[in-house]
Design an enzyme around this catalytic site. Structure first.
Site, short mmCIF file in Angstrom:
data_model
loop_
_atom_site.label_atom_id
_atom_site.label_comp_id
_atom_site.label_asym_id
_atom_site.label_seq_id
_atom_site.Cartn_x
_atom_site.Cartn_y
_atom_site.Cartn_z
N ASP A 1 0.87 -1.17 0.00
CA ASP A 1 0.00 0.00 0.00
C ASP A 1 0.91 1.22 0.00
OD1 ASP A 1 -2.28 1.79 0.35
OD2 ASP A 1 -3.34 0.05 1.13
N PHE B 1 0.12 1.11 -6.23
CA PHE B 1 -0.14 0.02 -7.18
C PHE B 1 -0.27 0.52 -8.61
CE2 PHE B 1 -4.32 0.30 -4.67
CZ PHE B 1 -4.84 1.32 -5.43
N HIS C 1 -13.38 -1.06 -6.77
CA HIS C 1 -14.63 -0.29 -6.86
C HIS C 1 -14.40 1.20 -6.64
CE1 HIS C 1 -16.01 -0.12 -2.35
NE2 HIS C 1 -14.71 -0.01 -2.46
#
Length: 357
Positions: A201, A227, A245
Protein backbone atom coordinates in the site's frame (compact mmCIF):
# COMPACT_ATOMS: atom_id res chain seq x y z
CA UNK A 1 -43.94 -2.96 -11.95
CA UNK A 2 -44.75 -4.20 -8.48
CA UNK A 3 -44.39 -7.78 -7.33
CA UNK A 4 -47.63 -9.58 -6.59
CA UNK A 5 -48.52 -9.32 -2.92
CA UNK A 6 -46.15 -6.39 -2.27
CA UNK A 7 -47.27 -2.84 -1.61
CA UNK A 8 -46.04 -0.08 -3.86
CA UNK A 9 -43.35 2.02 -2.12
CA UNK A 10 -44.47 5.39 -0.86
CA UNK A 11 -42.12 8.19 -1.97
CA UNK A 12 -42.72 10.40 1.07
CA UNK A 13 -42.06 7.55 3.49
CA UNK A 14 -38.85 6.60 1.68
CA UNK A 15 -37.58 10.17 1.59
CA UNK A 16 -38.50 11.01 5.15
CA UNK A 17 -36.88 7.82 6.42
CA UNK A 18 -33.65 8.36 4.51
CA UNK A 19 -33.59 12.06 3.63
CA UNK A 20 -30.51 14.17 4.30
CA UNK A 21 -31.74 15.30 7.71
CA UNK A 22 -31.73 11.73 8.98
CA UNK A 23 -28.09 11.17 8.13
CA UNK A 24 -27.09 14.61 9.40
CA UNK A 25 -28.92 14.06 12.69
CA UNK A 26 -26.92 10.88 13.17
CA UNK A 27 -23.83 12.88 12.20
CA UNK A 28 -24.49 15.27 15.09
CA UNK A 29 -24.68 12.31 17.48
CA UNK A 30 -21.50 10.78 16.07
CA UNK A 31 -19.51 14.01 15.96
CA UNK A 32 -20.47 15.06 19.50
CA UNK A 33 -19.94 11.56 20.87
CA UNK A 34 -23.40 11.42 22.44
CA UNK A 35 -23.35 7.62 22.64
CA UNK A 36 -20.19 7.80 24.76
CA UNK A 37 -21.84 10.25 27.16
CA UNK A 38 -25.02 8.24 27.71
CA UNK A 39 -25.86 4.84 29.13
CA UNK A 40 -28.73 3.34 31.14
CA UNK A 41 -28.98 6.18 33.70
CA UNK A 42 -30.86 9.27 32.49
CA UNK A 43 -28.69 12.34 31.92
CA UNK A 44 -30.14 15.82 31.68
CA UNK A 45 -29.89 17.83 28.50
CA UNK A 46 -28.19 20.70 30.31
CA UNK A 47 -25.39 18.42 31.43
CA UNK A 48 -25.06 16.91 27.96
CA UNK A 49 -24.97 20.38 26.39
CA UNK A 50 -22.14 21.47 28.69
CA UNK A 51 -20.17 18.32 27.98
CA UNK A 52 -20.46 18.87 24.21
CA UNK A 53 -20.21 22.70 24.15
CA UNK A 54 -23.65 22.86 22.51
CA UNK A 55 -26.70 25.11 22.70
CA UNK A 56 -29.07 23.39 25.12
CA UNK A 57 -32.31 23.97 23.24
CA UNK A 58 -30.85 23.03 19.86
CA UNK A 59 -29.24 19.91 21.28
CA UNK A 60 -32.50 18.90 22.98
CA UNK A 61 -34.31 19.04 19.67
CA UNK A 62 -31.68 16.88 18.02
CA UNK A 63 -31.85 14.39 20.91
CA UNK A 64 -35.61 14.32 20.52
CA UNK A 65 -35.16 13.41 16.86
CA UNK A 66 -32.60 10.76 17.81
CA UNK A 67 -35.22 9.35 20.17
CA UNK A 68 -37.69 9.11 17.28
CA UNK A 69 -34.99 7.31 15.29
CA UNK A 70 -34.61 4.74 18.06
CA UNK A 71 -31.10 5.79 19.11
CA UNK A 72 -32.03 7.38 22.45
CA UNK A 73 -34.88 7.21 24.97
CA UNK A 74 -36.29 10.37 26.54
CA UNK A 75 -37.21 10.57 30.24
CA UNK A 76 -38.87 13.20 32.45
CA UNK A 77 -36.95 16.41 32.96
CA UNK A 78 -35.61 16.44 29.40
CA UNK A 79 -33.14 13.67 30.16
CA UNK A 80 -31.98 10.85 27.91
CA UNK A 81 -30.55 7.34 27.96
CA UNK A 82 -28.89 5.32 25.24
CA UNK A 83 -30.84 2.57 23.48
CA UNK A 84 -29.27 -0.56 22.04
CA UNK A 85 -29.33 0.75 18.47
CA UNK A 86 -27.49 3.88 19.59
CA UNK A 87 -24.59 1.84 20.97
CA UNK A 88 -23.37 1.37 17.40
CA UNK A 89 -22.33 5.05 17.58
CA UNK A 90 -19.89 4.46 20.44
CA UNK A 91 -16.21 4.86 19.71
CA UNK A 92 -15.38 1.42 21.07
CA UNK A 93 -18.36 -0.50 19.63
CA UNK A 94 -17.18 -3.85 18.29
CA UNK A 95 -19.48 -3.67 15.27
CA UNK A 96 -20.02 0.07 15.32
CA UNK A 97 -20.80 2.56 12.60
CA UNK A 98 -19.69 5.84 14.17
CA UNK A 99 -16.82 6.32 11.73
CA UNK A 100 -19.04 5.32 8.83
CA UNK A 101 -21.46 8.10 9.77
CA UNK A 102 -18.63 10.61 10.21
CA UNK A 103 -17.20 9.60 6.85
CA UNK A 104 -20.39 9.75 4.82
CA UNK A 105 -22.02 12.73 6.50
CA UNK A 106 -18.95 14.98 6.71
CA UNK A 107 -17.08 16.22 3.64
CA UNK A 108 -18.63 13.47 1.51
CA UNK A 109 -22.07 14.94 2.20
CA UNK A 110 -21.00 18.18 0.54
CA UNK A 111 -20.50 16.27 -2.70
CA UNK A 112 -24.13 15.11 -2.69
CA UNK A 113 -25.28 18.74 -2.63
CA UNK A 114 -23.55 19.07 -6.01
CA UNK A 115 -24.76 15.73 -7.35
CA UNK A 116 -26.16 17.15 -10.60
CA UNK A 117 -22.57 17.83 -11.66
CA UNK A 118 -22.02 14.07 -11.66
CA UNK A 119 -25.24 13.34 -13.53
CA UNK A 120 -24.43 15.86 -16.25
CA UNK A 121 -20.71 15.23 -16.65
CA UNK A 122 -20.12 11.71 -15.37
CA UNK A 123 -17.37 13.11 -13.14
CA UNK A 124 -17.20 13.03 -9.31
CA UNK A 125 -19.16 15.81 -7.65
CA UNK A 126 -16.66 15.70 -4.77
CA UNK A 127 -13.89 17.09 -6.99
CA UNK A 128 -16.18 19.87 -8.21
CA UNK A 129 -17.47 20.78 -4.76
CA UNK A 130 -14.17 20.71 -2.88
CA UNK A 131 -11.67 21.57 -5.61
CA UNK A 132 -9.64 18.36 -5.29
CA UNK A 133 -10.19 14.65 -5.60
CA UNK A 134 -11.04 12.57 -2.55
CA UNK A 135 -7.61 11.06 -2.01
CA UNK A 136 -5.97 14.49 -2.33
CA UNK A 137 -8.46 15.70 0.27
CA UNK A 138 -7.49 12.89 2.65
CA UNK A 139 -3.80 13.68 2.20
CA UNK A 140 -4.47 17.33 3.08
CA UNK A 141 -6.73 16.55 6.06
CA UNK A 142 -5.10 14.06 8.46
CA UNK A 143 -8.13 13.77 10.77
CA UNK A 144 -10.40 12.96 7.84
CA UNK A 145 -7.84 10.37 6.74
CA UNK A 146 -7.94 8.80 10.20
CA UNK A 147 -11.75 8.63 10.05
CA UNK A 148 -11.51 7.06 6.59
CA UNK A 149 -9.02 4.44 7.75
CA UNK A 150 -11.10 3.58 10.82
CA UNK A 151 -14.27 3.33 8.72
CA UNK A 152 -12.54 1.06 6.22
CA UNK A 153 -11.22 -1.02 9.10
CA UNK A 154 -14.76 -1.51 10.36
CA UNK A 155 -15.63 -3.26 7.09
CA UNK A 156 -12.65 -5.62 7.36
CA UNK A 157 -14.45 -8.42 9.28
CA UNK A 158 -16.76 -8.91 6.29
CA UNK A 159 -13.81 -9.27 3.91
CA UNK A 160 -12.08 -11.63 6.34
CA UNK A 161 -15.24 -13.73 6.59
CA UNK A 162 -15.57 -13.83 2.80
CA UNK A 163 -12.08 -15.34 2.49
CA UNK A 164 -12.24 -17.56 5.55
CA UNK A 165 -12.90 -20.76 3.61
CA UNK A 166 -11.03 -19.92 0.41
CA UNK A 167 -8.75 -22.81 -0.59
CA UNK A 168 -5.28 -21.33 -1.02
CA UNK A 169 -3.93 -24.80 -1.74
CA UNK A 170 -0.15 -24.91 -2.25
CA UNK A 171 0.23 -21.14 -2.26
CA UNK A 172 3.61 -20.18 -0.76
CA UNK A 173 3.31 -16.39 -1.03
CA UNK A 174 0.21 -14.22 -1.00
CA UNK A 175 0.35 -10.53 -1.95
CA UNK A 176 -2.33 -8.21 -0.59
CA UNK A 177 -2.37 -5.25 -2.98
CA UNK A 178 -3.86 -2.12 -1.46
CA UNK A 179 -4.02 -4.11 1.77
CA UNK A 180 -4.40 -1.13 4.10
CA UNK A 181 -3.60 -1.82 7.73
CA UNK A 182 -2.78 -5.49 7.18
CA UNK A 183 -5.66 -7.08 9.02
CA UNK A 184 -6.89 -9.11 6.08
CA UNK A 185 -3.40 -10.40 5.31
CA UNK A 186 -2.81 -11.22 8.98
CA UNK A 187 -6.00 -13.29 9.07
CA UNK A 188 -4.90 -15.27 6.00
CA UNK A 189 -1.40 -15.89 7.34
CA UNK A 190 -2.69 -16.92 10.75
CA UNK A 191 -4.72 -19.71 9.10
CA UNK A 192 -1.80 -20.82 6.93
CA UNK A 193 1.34 -21.09 9.09
CA UNK A 194 3.62 -22.03 6.19
CA UNK A 195 2.68 -19.10 4.01
CA UNK A 196 4.59 -15.86 3.44
CA UNK A 197 2.74 -12.59 2.93
CA UNK A 198 3.43 -9.29 1.19
CA UNK A 199 1.47 -6.19 2.19
CA UNK A 200 1.53 -3.43 -0.41
CA UNK A 201 0.00 0.00 0.00
CA UNK A 202 1.15 3.61 0.15
CA UNK A 203 4.14 4.15 2.48
CA UNK A 204 2.16 6.05 5.11
CA UNK A 205 -0.44 3.28 5.20
CA UNK A 206 1.79 0.22 5.51
CA UNK A 207 3.81 1.99 8.21
CA UNK A 208 0.71 1.78 10.45
CA UNK A 209 0.26 -1.98 10.03
CA UNK A 210 2.72 -3.10 12.71
CA UNK A 211 0.29 -3.96 15.50
CA UNK A 212 -2.07 -5.85 13.20
CA UNK A 213 0.79 -7.96 11.86
CA UNK A 214 2.43 -8.61 15.23
CA UNK A 215 1.62 -12.32 15.25
CA UNK A 216 2.82 -12.93 11.69
CA UNK A 217 5.44 -10.21 11.20
CA UNK A 218 8.25 -12.72 10.72
CA UNK A 219 6.43 -14.02 7.63
CA UNK A 220 5.42 -10.68 6.18
CA UNK A 221 7.15 -8.17 3.88
CA UNK A 222 5.95 -4.56 3.67
CA UNK A 223 6.03 -2.73 0.34
CA UNK A 224 5.26 0.98 0.40
CA UNK A 225 4.48 1.76 -3.21
CA UNK A 226 1.48 2.85 -5.27
CA UNK A 227 -0.14 0.02 -7.18
CA UNK A 228 -0.31 2.35 -10.17
CA UNK A 229 3.50 2.36 -10.34
CA UNK A 230 4.26 -1.31 -9.73
CA UNK A 231 3.04 -4.41 -7.88
CA UNK A 232 5.27 -6.70 -5.84
CA UNK A 233 6.46 -9.76 -7.73
CA UNK A 234 6.76 -13.33 -6.53
CA UNK A 235 3.24 -14.03 -5.35
CA UNK A 236 1.29 -17.20 -6.02
CA UNK A 237 -1.98 -15.52 -5.07
CA UNK A 238 -2.74 -11.80 -5.36
CA UNK A 239 -5.60 -10.27 -3.37
CA UNK A 240 -7.38 -7.00 -4.14
CA UNK A 241 -10.01 -6.42 -1.48
CA UNK A 242 -12.44 -3.53 -1.95
CA UNK A 243 -9.90 -1.69 -4.09
CA UNK A 244 -11.18 -1.69 -7.65
CA UNK A 245 -14.63 -0.29 -6.86
CA UNK A 246 -12.89 2.99 -5.98
CA UNK A 247 -11.90 3.46 -9.61
CA UNK A 248 -13.44 3.79 -13.05
CA UNK A 249 -12.75 1.10 -15.64
CA UNK A 250 -9.66 2.83 -17.06
CA UNK A 251 -7.91 3.13 -13.70
CA UNK A 252 -9.14 -0.24 -12.44
CA UNK A 253 -7.73 -1.73 -15.63
CA UNK A 254 -4.38 -0.04 -14.97
CA UNK A 255 -4.22 -1.62 -11.52
CA UNK A 256 -5.12 -5.05 -12.89
CA UNK A 257 -2.49 -4.79 -15.61
CA UNK A 258 0.15 -4.01 -12.97
CA UNK A 259 -0.92 -7.17 -11.13
CA UNK A 260 -0.80 -9.13 -14.38
CA UNK A 261 2.76 -7.92 -15.02
CA UNK A 262 3.87 -9.03 -11.54
CA UNK A 263 2.02 -12.34 -11.38
CA UNK A 264 3.69 -15.58 -12.50
CA UNK A 265 1.97 -17.83 -15.06
CA UNK A 266 0.62 -20.15 -12.38
CA UNK A 267 -0.69 -17.29 -10.22
CA UNK A 268 -4.23 -16.58 -9.16
CA UNK A 269 -6.01 -13.28 -8.60
CA UNK A 270 -8.63 -12.95 -5.88
CA UNK A 271 -10.98 -9.97 -5.78
CA UNK A 272 -13.18 -9.31 -2.76
CA UNK A 273 -15.85 -6.95 -4.07
CA UNK A 274 -19.58 -6.42 -4.32
CA UNK A 275 -21.29 -8.01 -7.28
CA UNK A 276 -24.29 -5.95 -8.32
CA UNK A 277 -27.58 -7.75 -8.83
CA UNK A 278 -30.03 -4.87 -9.36
CA UNK A 279 -32.78 -7.17 -10.64
CA UNK A 280 -32.92 -8.69 -7.16
CA UNK A 281 -33.75 -5.34 -5.57
CA UNK A 282 -30.20 -4.99 -4.23
CA UNK A 283 -30.76 -1.45 -2.92
CA UNK A 284 -27.70 -1.29 -0.70
CA UNK A 285 -25.32 -2.16 -3.53
CA UNK A 286 -26.88 0.12 -6.14
CA UNK A 287 -26.81 3.04 -3.71
CA UNK A 288 -23.22 2.10 -2.89
CA UNK A 289 -22.52 2.33 -6.61
CA UNK A 290 -23.83 5.90 -6.61
CA UNK A 291 -21.60 6.72 -3.64
CA UNK A 292 -18.58 5.47 -5.59
CA UNK A 293 -19.62 7.54 -8.61
CA UNK A 294 -20.36 10.80 -6.79
CA UNK A 295 -17.32 10.77 -4.50
CA UNK A 296 -14.61 8.85 -6.35
CA UNK A 297 -15.73 8.33 -9.91
CA UNK A 298 -15.61 4.59 -9.22
CA UNK A 299 -18.31 1.97 -9.58
CA UNK A 300 -19.73 -1.28 -8.29
CA UNK A 301 -20.05 -3.88 -11.04
CA UNK A 302 -22.26 -6.74 -12.16
CA UNK A 303 -20.76 -10.18 -12.72
CA UNK A 304 -20.60 -9.62 -16.47
CA UNK A 305 -18.93 -6.22 -15.95
CA UNK A 306 -16.31 -7.82 -13.70
CA UNK A 307 -15.68 -10.46 -16.36
CA UNK A 308 -15.25 -7.79 -19.05
CA UNK A 309 -12.92 -5.69 -16.89
CA UNK A 310 -10.75 -8.70 -16.07
CA UNK A 311 -10.70 -9.79 -19.70
CA UNK A 312 -9.53 -6.33 -20.80
CA UNK A 313 -6.58 -6.56 -18.40
CA UNK A 314 -5.43 -10.02 -19.46
CA UNK A 315 -7.37 -12.21 -17.02
CA UNK A 316 -10.15 -14.73 -17.30
CA UNK A 317 -12.68 -14.92 -14.49
CA UNK A 318 -12.88 -18.45 -13.11
CA UNK A 319 -15.58 -18.35 -10.45
CA UNK A 320 -17.64 -16.04 -8.26
CA UNK A 321 -18.69 -17.12 -4.79
CA UNK A 322 -20.87 -15.41 -2.29
CA UNK A 323 -23.63 -16.16 0.15
CA UNK A 324 -26.22 -13.36 0.26
CA UNK A 325 -27.76 -15.05 3.30
CA UNK A 326 -24.50 -14.96 5.26
CA UNK A 327 -24.69 -11.72 7.22
CA UNK A 328 -21.01 -11.73 8.13
CA UNK A 329 -19.90 -11.18 4.53
CA UNK A 330 -22.29 -8.26 3.91
CA UNK A 331 -22.30 -8.61 0.15
CA UNK A 332 -18.56 -9.25 -0.17
CA UNK A 333 -18.18 -11.69 -3.05
CA UNK A 334 -15.01 -13.62 -3.85
CA UNK A 335 -14.02 -13.47 -7.52
CA UNK A 336 -11.21 -15.74 -8.74
CA UNK A 337 -9.35 -15.08 -11.98
CA UNK A 338 -6.24 -16.40 -13.74
CA UNK A 339 -4.02 -14.97 -16.43
CA UNK A 340 -5.79 -15.31 -19.76
CA UNK A 341 -2.96 -17.27 -21.36
CA UNK A 342 -3.41 -19.86 -18.59
CA UNK A 343 -7.20 -19.88 -18.47
CA UNK A 344 -7.81 -22.82 -20.78
CA UNK A 345 -4.97 -25.04 -19.66
CA UNK A 346 -6.38 -28.11 -17.87
CA UNK A 347 -3.43 -28.23 -15.46
CA UNK A 348 -3.85 -24.65 -14.25
CA UNK A 349 -4.27 -24.77 -10.48
CA UNK A 350 -7.37 -23.16 -9.12
CA UNK A 351 -9.35 -23.52 -5.94
CA UNK A 352 -12.66 -25.09 -5.16
CA UNK A 353 -15.56 -23.04 -3.86
CA UNK A 354 -15.34 -22.44 -0.13
CA UNK A 355 -17.00 -25.05 2.03
CA UNK A 356 -19.90 -24.13 4.27
CA UNK A 357 -18.83 -23.25 7.78
Amino acid sequence: MSTAGQEEPDLRSIYHASGPWTGQTLYVAAHLGLADLLDDDPRGIGDIAKATASDEDALYRFCRALTALGMLAEHPGRSFTLRQAGRALRRDAADGFRDGVLLQSGAVFRAWADVLHTVRTGRPAFDHALGMDYFEFLAANPEEARVFNRAMGATMPAAIAALEHYAFGTCATVVDVGGGDGRLLASVLSRHPGMHGVLQDLPGTVSQAGENLSGVADRCTLVGESFFDAVATGGDVYILSRVLHDWDDDNAGRILRRVREAMPAHGRLILVESVLRPADGDLRSVLGDLLMLVVLGGRERTESEWAELLESAGFTMRQVWDDPGLATTRGHSVIEAVARAEADRPDTAHSSPPKAA
